[in-house]
Motif scaffolding. Structure first.
Motif, PDB file in Angstrom:
ATOM      1  N   LEU A  13      -4.888  28.352   7.238  1.00  0.00           N
ATOM      2  CA  LEU A  13      -3.597  28.370   7.929  1.00  0.00           C
ATOM      3  C   LEU A  13      -2.457  28.416   6.907  1.00  0.00           C
ATOM      4  O   LEU A  13      -1.487  29.163   7.063  1.00  0.00           O
ATOM      5  CB  LEU A  13      -3.496  27.101   8.784  1.00  0.00           C
ATOM      6  N   PHE A  25      -4.705  31.695  16.285  1.00  0.00           N
ATOM      7  CA  PHE A  25      -6.148  31.724  16.011  1.00  0.00           C
ATOM      8  C   PHE A  25      -6.656  30.322  15.672  1.00  0.00           C
ATOM      9  O   PHE A  25      -7.702  29.892  16.170  1.00  0.00           O
ATOM     10  CB  PHE A  25      -6.459  32.685  14.851  1.00  0.00           C
ATOM     11  N   GLY A  70      -2.268  31.816   5.121  1.00  0.00           N
ATOM     12  CA  GLY A  70      -2.023  32.935   6.019  1.00  0.00           C
ATOM     13  C   GLY A  70      -3.257  33.696   6.479  1.00  0.00           C
ATOM     14  O   GLY A  70      -3.146  34.688   7.186  1.00  0.00           O
ATOM     15  N   ARG A  71      -4.450  33.252   6.107  1.00  0.00           N
ATOM     16  CA  ARG A  71      -5.653  33.931   6.587  1.00  0.00           C
ATOM     17  C   ARG A  71      -5.879  33.648   8.076  1.00  0.00           C
ATOM     18  O   ARG A  71      -6.474  34.470   8.772  1.00  0.00           O
ATOM     19  CB  ARG A  71      -6.879  33.498   5.769  1.00  0.00           C
ATOM     20  N   TYR A  72      -5.463  32.470   8.528  1.00  0.00           N
ATOM     21  CA  TYR A  72      -5.506  32.155   9.967  1.00  0.00           C
ATOM     22  C   TYR A  72      -4.082  32.149  10.491  1.00  0.00           C
ATOM     23  O   TYR A  72      -3.207  31.528   9.889  1.00  0.00           O
ATOM     24  CB  TYR A  72      -6.076  30.751  10.215  1.00  0.00           C
ATOM     25  N   SER A  73      -3.879  32.814  11.636  1.00  0.00           N
ATOM     26  CA  SER A  73      -2.595  32.677  12.332  1.00  0.00           C
ATOM     27  C   SER A  73      -2.650  31.361  13.113  1.00  0.00           C
ATOM     28  O   SER A  73      -3.737  30.832  13.363  1.00  0.00           O
ATOM     29  CB  SER A  73      -2.396  33.852  13.288  1.00  0.00           C
ATOM     30  N   TRP A  74      -1.472  30.856  13.505  1.00  0.00           N
ATOM     31  CA  TRP A  74      -1.464  29.625  14.309  1.00  0.00           C
ATOM     32  C   TRP A  74      -2.206  29.821  15.632  1.00  0.00           C
ATOM     33  O   TRP A  74      -3.030  28.965  15.997  1.00  0.00           O
ATOM     34  CB  TRP A  74      -0.017  29.154  14.525  1.00  0.00           C
ATOM     35  N   HIS A 103       3.261  24.245  11.743  1.00  0.00           N
ATOM     36  CA  HIS A 103       2.570  23.635  12.877  1.00  0.00           C
ATOM     37  C   HIS A 103       1.540  22.644  12.359  1.00  0.00           C
ATOM     38  O   HIS A 103       1.020  22.811  11.268  1.00  0.00           O
ATOM     39  CB  HIS A 103       1.826  24.707  13.674  1.00  0.00           C
ATOM     40  N   THR A 137       1.948  22.749   6.787  1.00  0.00           N
ATOM     41  CA  THR A 137       2.347  23.962   7.502  1.00  0.00           C
ATOM     42  C   THR A 137       3.401  23.619   8.558  1.00  0.00           C
ATOM     43  O   THR A 137       3.607  22.451   8.886  1.00  0.00           O
ATOM     44  CB  THR A 137       1.125  24.599   8.196  1.00  0.00           C
TER      45      THR A 137
END
Ligand SMILES: [Zn+2]
Length: 154
Positions: free
Chosen positions: A43, A52, A46-50, A95, A93
């Protein structure tokens, strides 16, 4: 009630330790609400979006709840006895997963209350059957009939 705080806010809040649970996988990896560390790292970089992350984390909580529901009910009980339960973590992050954890527990609480209400309704005894007045009518007919028959005789 369940509330969320950053760990720094919790440290300065003066809350008793029994009302605070850290759900950071770095501090408390065994907590039932802690996600895997590498998910938070994904997260952050940036490999995971919120959206996702949110999807995966909620799925994780659902499967943990299926496997060990009593661990979740213990948290709910702690949030109902003697004040709010505060969930904290150290997310860097924008979130934080603690908000999703709070949503999940509150959803669980609402559903548990619904299940309880259904059970209470089912346990209610059936209403008494109204056959007493009918019996009375039958008796009256039996008593009146001979007199009626007699008076009709010529
Ligand atoms: Zn977090």
């Amino acid at each position: 009630m369940i509330q969320t705080l950053s760990q720094t806010e919790a440290d300065h809040s003066g809350l008793p330790p029994s009302r605070v649970q850290c759900i950071s996988p770095y501090v408390n990896p065994a907590h039932v609400l802690s996600p895997p560390r590498h998910w938070l790292e994904a997260l952050l970089n940036g490999r995971y979006s919120w959206p996702f992350f949110r999807l995966r984390y909620k799925h994780l909580l659902r499967s943990r709840f299926k496997a060990e529901p009593e661990r979740f009910f213990t948290l709910l009980a702690a949030s109902e006895a003697g004040g709010a339960l505060h969930l904290t973590c150290h997310c860097l992050t924008e979130h934080c997963h603690r908000e999703l954890a709070r949503e999940f527990l509150e959803h669980l609480r609402a559903n548990r209350l619904a299940v309880g209400a259904t059970r209470r309704t089912a346990k209610r005894p059936p209403p008494p059957r109204a056959h007493a007045p009918r019996q009375g009518m039958v008796l009256a007919t039996l008593i009146e009939h001979p007199l009626h028959a007699h008076s009709r005789q010529p």
